[in-house]
Design a protein around this motif. Structure first.
Motif, PDB file in Angstrom:
ATOM      1  N   ARG A 261     -16.808 -73.489  -4.345  1.00  0.00           N
ATOM      2  CA  ARG A 261     -17.024 -72.211  -5.007  1.00  0.00           C
ATOM      3  C   ARG A 261     -16.179 -71.131  -4.346  1.00  0.00           C
ATOM      4  N   LYS A 262     -15.716 -70.196  -5.152  1.00  0.00           N
ATOM      5  CA  LYS A 262     -14.892 -69.112  -4.643  1.00  0.00           C
ATOM      6  C   LYS A 262     -15.766 -68.044  -4.003  1.00  0.00           C
TER       7      LYS A 262
ATOM      8  N   ASP B 141     -17.681 -74.837   1.246  1.00  0.00           N
ATOM      9  CA  ASP B 141     -16.797 -74.312   0.202  1.00  0.00           C
ATOM     10  C   ASP B 141     -15.481 -73.797   0.779  1.00  0.00           C
TER      11      ASP B 141
END
Length: 423
Positions: free
Chosen positions: A146-147, A263
């Motif tokens: 995920r960003k 992430d």
């Protein structure tokens, strides 16, 4: 009567509220059941070592690295001394022991007859096997990453108390963005208690709606020191977290499994502080640059539109809007005059042709002949149509004739006449 305590009465097969079992009976039954168990191999981490000189027994506490579960282990002093390198707290070991129940204290422990220290090679091999397992399950897949938010409103930090990693993250992040908000939970970052504490801290921060990024930070260390960050339970908990996770463990060469599941992987805690928040100076400079670019773009657009309007205004159609109309009016009048002359010429030519044809018709027509004394005689045929009389044989007595002369026509009736006249 004898003062000796009475012997224990036979034990009933079952207990009830009216006939409960004594504590000794329960303890003996538990002891009998446990003593029937065979020896087992057990793996864990040493959390406490008590081996006093002059004693024959060493006492250890063995803890599960992924859960808050521990057991006491006893072994002969010679078994303890034969271990190379010497055991220390936090070491991973494999113990061959038999469960033992001490009735006097009601305590369960393991009586070890062999203890093996887990070497670095074995640890690395286990980590590699776990890495392949997690990779096969898709926990390392890039599409799961995920960003991070551009500017998180809250950052959770899981790190050791008063550690250099905590200081690096907080100081550098606040230097880049002074108003960044941190929620720090200090946990053990090595040793047998580290994984349960980090799992609890992760659960707390992941449930906090104010936290938009969670950072695991720790300085460098040996393979054994960084072993908790390759724990399967921690890796799976990170993969299930709602909040984006940043791993900042050790130095650049260190790569625990948490780096692959998180992430975002940062090489150091200092690098993490640069990745989770923007630099206020850089962003301010970028805003100024964008504002200057916007101003230049707007001025350029206004100048372009101004030049375009000036060009449009300088065109004849706008500088003298009636001039083209007047010129087109002259052209219309010219073409109209040309069309009038063409029409008149065509009419005169056609009139002359008509007059010529009329003269020819007059000269060739019967009117001119009848003017010289001739007449045209017509009679009605059987169908009642007028026919020109060309022979007297076409007539019968009493037939009506129409005689046309130059100035009109008269009717006549056929009467008998001299046959010679007909010839």
């Amino acid at each position: 009567m004898s003062s000796e305590p009475a012997t224990e009465s036979p034990v009933r097969e079952s207990s009830s509220a009216d006939h409960p079992w004594p504590v000794r009976t329960v303890a003996r039954k538990i002891s009998d059941w446990i003593h029937r168990l065979g020896a087992v191999w057990v793996e864990g981490q040493i959390t406490q070592v008590s081996a006093r000189p002059g004693t024959q027994t060493a006492f250890l506490t063995l803890r599960d690295p992924s859960a808050d579960v521990s057991m006491s282990v006893t072994c002969a002093m010679r078994v303890f001394r034969d271990i190379e390198p010497p055991l220390r707290e936090g070491a991973s070991v494999i113990v061959h022991a038999k469960p033992t129940f001490f009735m006097g204290r009601g305590q369960l422990s393991l009586r070890a007859n062999e203890i093996r220290a887990v070497g670095v090679g074995e640890l690395l091999a286990r980590i590699e096997r776990l890495r392949k397992l997690l990779a096969a399950e898709g926990l390392f897949a890039s599409e799961r990453k995920r960003k991070l938010p551009f500017l998180p409103k809250g950052i959770g930090l899981i790190t050791g108390r008063a550690s250099a990693a905590e200081r690096d993250v907080l100081v550098n992040a606040q230097a880049r963005w002074p108003h960044v908000a941190f929620k720090v939970i200090n946990t053990a970052v090595q040793g047998p208690t580290s994984v349960p504490q980090m799992l609890k801290a992760l659960k707390i921060l992941d449930a906090d709606p104010e936290v938009e990024v969670i950072v695991f930070a720790r300085g460098g260390g040996s393979v054994e020191d960084l072993l908790p960050f390759s724990d399967e339970a921690l890796c799976r908990a990170v993969s299930l977290a709602r909040t984006p996770i940043v791993s900042a463990i050790g130095h650049e060469p260190d790569s625990p499994l948490l780096d692959h599941v998180a992430d975002l992987r940062c090489s150091t805690p200092t690098d993490a502080s640069k990745r989770i928040v923007p630099d206020v100076r850089e962003e301010t400079q970028r805003v100024h640059q964008m504002r200057d670019r916007g101003r230049r773009a707007l001025h350029g657009w206004v100048d372009t539109q101004t030049r375009l309007l000036n060009q449009l205004r300088s065109r004849p159609v706008l500088s003298d809007p009636l001039g083209p109309i007047d010129r087109r009016l002259d052209e219309v009048n010219l073409h109209r005059e040309r069309a009038r002359r063409c029409v008149l010429t065509a009419l005169a030519r056609e009139q002359a042709a008509i007059a010529s044809s009329k003269a020819r018709l007059t000269a060739l027509g019967p009117a001119a002949t009848m003017t010289r004394g001739y007449a045209i005689v017509q009679f009605s045929d059987a169908e009642g149509n007028l026919q020109v009389l060309r022979s007297v044989s076409e007539l019968v007595e009493g037939a009506t004739l129409r005689v046309r002369v130059a100035d009109g026509a008269v009717n006549a009736v056929v009467t008998p006449g001299d046959p010679a006249e007909g010839r």
